[in-house]
Scaffold this active site. Structure first.
Site, short mmCIF file in Angstrom:
data_model
loop_
_atom_site.label_atom_id
_atom_site.label_comp_id
_atom_site.label_asym_id
_atom_site.label_seq_id
_atom_site.Cartn_x
_atom_site.Cartn_y
_atom_site.Cartn_z
N ARG A 1 0.82 -1.23 0.00
CA ARG A 1 0.00 0.00 0.00
C ARG A 1 0.85 1.27 0.00
O ARG A 1 0.40 2.30 -0.50
CB ARG A 1 -0.91 0.02 1.22
N LYS B 1 -16.49 -11.67 7.99
CA LYS B 1 -17.86 -11.30 8.37
C LYS B 1 -18.81 -11.14 7.20
O LYS B 1 -18.53 -10.41 6.27
CB LYS B 1 -17.83 -9.97 9.14
N GLY C 1 -6.74 -5.94 1.95
CA GLY C 1 -5.49 -6.01 2.70
C GLY C 1 -5.01 -7.44 2.91
O GLY C 1 -3.83 -7.75 2.70
N GLY D 1 -12.98 -3.38 0.90
CA GLY D 1 -14.38 -2.94 0.96
C GLY D 1 -14.69 -1.95 -0.16
O GLY D 1 -15.76 -2.01 -0.78
C1 3PG Z 1 -9.39 -1.50 3.89
O1 3PG Z 1 -8.28 -1.92 4.14
O2 3PG Z 1 -10.15 -2.00 3.06
C2 3PG Z 1 -9.88 -0.37 4.71
O3 3PG Z 1 -8.79 0.33 5.23
C3 3PG Z 1 -10.72 -0.91 5.79
O4 3PG Z 1 -11.36 0.10 6.45
P1 3PG Z 1 -12.44 -0.25 7.57
O5 3PG Z 1 -11.69 -0.52 8.83
O6 3PG Z 1 -13.31 0.95 7.64
O7 3PG Z 1 -13.20 -1.47 7.09
#
Ligand code: 3PG
Length: 425
Positions: free
Chosen positions: A40, A201, A383, A406
């Site tokens: 990243r 989840k 990630g 996401g």
């Molecule tokens: C990701 O890595 O997709 C986002 O940084 C996740 O963010 P979130 O903690 O709001 O799901």
């Protein structure tokens, strides 16, 4: 939609907020936090290079993980600033807050061509609440914003939409590349279009799953996400991780949501061969199970269909056993479906790949998808997926590695990313 990009603005000598998504899983080693995967950070280097060439003073803003609105020492950004400094071979100053007197002082010292990283914005509860006063404070760090945090583009936070409402903004090179590539896939995916989804989840993915069932020709499920579906079907999943409690905040019943998605998938027409029950949503039929998620733990191969040739019958009771990886029968079935695809989307590991003994499902499917890149468009994101790609030395073997998890899923399921409203021409 046409993005306003770095080519549309002249940022020469400006103090620029560079909004990045350095939301990286840190690992503790001998008391210090380390970065096992710097993808990243590397992905933002072209933008940083451009801003340095324009002699900008750069103020980097990001959150890391979910500290819940308070300071969590292990979620500080110091190791991230250090890694960036190594990668660009230049000092990156880091302060211990993202607003307040220390930040204001550091800003007065910041010169053209220098970099300053502010502390994890999620240490303040106002960040996730998208508090306008907090956003005003954050926005004092620059004259304008270059938004390169594609992985955070799906969140309405003070450091995303909040500051974008206040300052002039454009998209960075990473944001531009992500949007161009993903938009092409969304508008005209070559079919069959198959998604492999893992992760934990279902509550985070209900909207996306519902949309993807309509868009994709098949969805293959793995990881703990599969357990919730199996539980919704009344299968015995032993002590495996699953979401079954009503989630009040989201007003969501995970098992009911899983049942609805399964029902819709069963009625969908599809031309793919080898689908179990002719459903567009496929679930694992065998697993590697253990009583502990640790290297060297005793494992057994569990079939949900009864005996598999050469494999022990499942135990009479799975009480303390957890499914920690998909089994070989599932893997071959999934590979057969993936072999027919012309577009493949992969998000989320299908097992606990970080622990030896439970990595084979994720590793073999990752290798298989990479091998399909010659015949199909292969897109990965998230990630944990990035970390798996790095762990299995598969970087560069896919058509596109999105830095968003996401955000990528939300965009590909046809939903609007809230930050885009502020980044169009
Ligand atoms: C990701 O890595 O997709 C986002 O940084 C996740 O963010 P979130 O903690 O709001 O799901």
């Amino acid at each position: 939609m046409e993005l306003k990009t770095l080519k549309d603005v002249d940022l020469t000598k400006k103090r620029v907020i560079l909004r990045v998504a350095y939301d990286i899983t840190l690992k503790e080693k001998n008391g210090t936090m380390e970065i096992p995967d710097d993808t990243r950070i590397r992905a933002t280097l072209p933008t940083i290079q451009h801003l340095l060439e324009k002699r900008c003073a750069i103020v980097l803003i990001t959150w890391l993980k979910r500290p819940g609105g308070k300071v969590v020492e292990k979620m500080r950004l110091d190791p991230v600033a250090k890694k960036l400094s190594e990668l660009i071979n230049k000092p990156v100053k880091k302060v211990n807050d993202c607003v307040g007197p220390e930040v204001q002082h550091a800003l007065t010292q910041l010169k053209s061509g220098e970099l300053l990283m502010l502390e994890n914005t999620r240490f303040h509860p106002e960040e996730e609440a998208d508090d306008p006063v907090f956003a005003e404070e954050l926005a004092k760090a620059g004259e304008c914003i270059v938004f390169d945090a594609f992985a955070h583009a799906h969140r309405k936070h003070a450091s995303t939409t909040g500051i974008l409402k206040i300052l002039p903004a454009c998209a960075g090179f990473l944001m531009e590349k992500e949007m161009t590539t993903l938009d092409r896939i969304l508008q005209q995916p070559e079919r069959p279009f198959v998604a492999l989804l893992g992760g934990v989840k279902i509550s985070d993915k209900v909207g996306v799953l519902k949309a993807l069932v309509e868009i994709c020709d098949a969805i293959l499920i793995g990881g703990a996400l599969a357990n919730t579906f199996l539980k919704a079907q009344g299968k015995d999943i032993g002590a495996s991780l699953a979401e079954s409690e009503m989630i009040d905040k989201k007003k969501l019943d995970p098992l009911k949501a899983a049942q609805e998605i399964l029902q819709r998938a069963e009625t969908k027409e599809t031309t793919l061969v080898g689908l179990q029950n002719r459903s567009a949503l496929q679930l694992p039929v065998d697993f590697i199970a253990a009583q502990a998620r640790e290297e060297g733990a005793k494992t057994q191969q569990v079939s949900l269909e009864g005996t598999i040739k050469g494999v022990k019958n499942r135990l009479p009771s799975l009480d303390a056993w957890m499914f920690l990886d998909i089994g070989p029968k599932t893997r071959f079935a999934y590979q057969n479906i993936l072999s027919q695809a012309k577009t493949i989307l992969w998000n989320g590991p299908v097992g606990a790949f970080e622990t030896k003994g439970f990595e084979q499902g994720t590793k073999r499917l990752a290798q298989y998808i990479a091998s399909q890149t010659q015949h199909a468009t292969t897109v990965t994101g998230g990630g944990d997926t990035e970390a798996a790609i790095t762990a299995f030395h598969l970087n560069g073997k896919f058509t596109h590695n999105s830095t968003g998890g996401g955000a990528m899923l939300k965009f590909l399921s046809g939903k609007e990313l809230p930050v885009l409203h502020y980044l169009v021409r």
